[in-house]
Scaffold this motif. Structure first.
Motif, short mmCIF file in Angstrom:
data_model
loop_
_atom_site.label_atom_id
_atom_site.label_comp_id
_atom_site.label_asym_id
_atom_site.label_seq_id
_atom_site.Cartn_x
_atom_site.Cartn_y
_atom_site.Cartn_z
N THR A 92 0.84 -1.20 0.00
CA THR A 92 0.00 0.00 0.00
C THR A 92 0.87 1.25 0.00
O THR A 92 2.00 1.23 0.49
N ILE A 93 0.33 2.32 -0.55
CA ILE A 93 1.02 3.60 -0.60
C ILE A 93 0.10 4.62 0.09
O ILE A 93 -1.04 4.79 -0.31
N THR A 94 0.62 5.28 1.11
CA THR A 94 -0.16 6.33 1.78
C THR A 94 0.30 7.71 1.37
O THR A 94 -0.45 8.67 1.51
N HIS A 95 1.54 7.82 0.87
CA HIS A 95 2.03 9.15 0.54
C HIS A 95 3.23 9.07 -0.41
O HIS A 95 3.95 8.08 -0.45
N LEU A 96 3.40 10.15 -1.16
CA LEU A 96 4.56 10.36 -2.02
C LEU A 96 5.02 11.78 -1.79
O LEU A 96 4.21 12.70 -1.72
N PHE A 97 6.33 11.98 -1.68
CA PHE A 97 6.89 13.31 -1.50
C PHE A 97 7.79 13.63 -2.68
O PHE A 97 8.54 12.76 -3.14
N PHE A 98 7.72 14.86 -3.14
CA PHE A 98 8.64 15.34 -4.17
C PHE A 98 8.96 16.79 -3.84
O PHE A 98 8.06 17.64 -3.85
N ALA A 99 10.21 17.07 -3.55
CA ALA A 99 10.63 18.41 -3.14
C ALA A 99 9.74 18.86 -1.99
O ALA A 99 9.70 18.20 -0.97
N ASP A 100 9.00 19.96 -2.16
CA ASP A 100 8.13 20.40 -1.08
C ASP A 100 6.66 20.11 -1.36
O ASP A 100 5.77 20.70 -0.76
N ASP A 101 6.39 19.17 -2.25
CA ASP A 101 5.02 18.74 -2.54
C ASP A 101 4.77 17.38 -1.92
O ASP A 101 5.67 16.54 -1.83
N SER A 102 3.54 17.16 -1.52
CA SER A 102 3.14 15.90 -0.92
C SER A 102 1.85 15.43 -1.57
O SER A 102 0.95 16.24 -1.81
N VAL A 103 1.78 14.15 -1.86
CA VAL A 103 0.55 13.53 -2.33
C VAL A 103 0.19 12.50 -1.28
O VAL A 103 0.96 11.57 -1.01
N LEU A 104 -0.98 12.68 -0.65
CA LEU A 104 -1.44 11.79 0.41
C LEU A 104 -2.64 11.01 -0.10
O LEU A 104 -3.54 11.60 -0.71
N MET A 105 -2.66 9.71 0.14
CA MET A 105 -3.72 8.86 -0.40
C MET A 105 -4.43 8.14 0.74
O MET A 105 -3.79 7.42 1.51
N ILE A 106 -5.75 8.36 0.81
CA ILE A 106 -6.56 7.73 1.85
C ILE A 106 -7.85 7.21 1.24
O ILE A 106 -8.22 7.57 0.13
N LYS A 107 -8.52 6.38 2.02
CA LYS A 107 -9.86 5.92 1.67
C LYS A 107 -10.83 7.06 1.95
O LYS A 107 -10.70 7.76 2.95
#
Length: 167
Positions: free
Chosen positions: A84-99
């Motif tokens: 499972t993936i809950t988050h991805l970070f790139f530089a100062d951006d964040s992608v958060l994944m939830i139900k």
């Protein structure tokens, strides 16, 4: 966060002096103004900023992983049997994944509030966006928006110049 990662008190103190003893002067019409001291936060352009951001992001990552281990966040899987993936970070951006449900929305809000409190960083909710999969019902969307405190949906279907496909 530095202490939690095992850095010595002397090192943390030295690093904090680099961040907290800054003074600025601005040249206006060729004349320098009086010195002034910034009141909070890391300054853009400070050579330490990217490194300190990554260290703080490690704290956010640890909070998200702990919540996932404890079953309060479920993340997403790209295929059956994948991790499972809950988050991805790139530089100062964040992608958060939830139900898309009230429990996970509330947990994400709790984590983001704790992160803000501990790191001193402020999450700009007005610059944040929520993207839902195509099969998410309208009432679920509203629950997530209310639960996270993020109401903005100004997403231009591109991230880092690449198209974003959801669904």
């Amino acid at each position: 966060m530095l202490e939690r990662l095992g850095f010595s008190d002397a090192w943390v103190g030295l690093l904090m002096k680099c961040v907290t003893t800054v003074r600025y002067q601005i040249k206006v019409n060729g004349v320098l103004t009086e010195q002034f001291i910034p009141t909070w936060g890391l300054r853009q352009g400070d050579p330490l900023s990217p490194y300190l951001f990554v260290i703080c992001a490690e704290g956010l990552s640890a909070l998200l992983h702990a919540s996932e281990r404890e079953g309060r966040l479920s993340g997403v899987r790209v295929c059956q049997g994948a991790p499972t993936i809950t988050h991805l970070f790139f530089a100062d951006d964040s992608v958060l994944m939830i139900k898309a449900d009230s429990g996970e929305a509330g947990e994400l809000k709790r984590i983001l509030d704790l992160y803000e409190e501990c790191s001193g960083q402020c999450i700009k909710k007005e610059n944040s966006a929520i993207i839902f999969s195509a099969n998410t019902r309208a009432e679920q969307k509203e629950i997530v928006k209310q639960g996270t405190g993020i109401s903005c949906e100004t997403w231009n279907e591109r991230y880092l110049g690449l198209p974003v496909y959801v669904g």
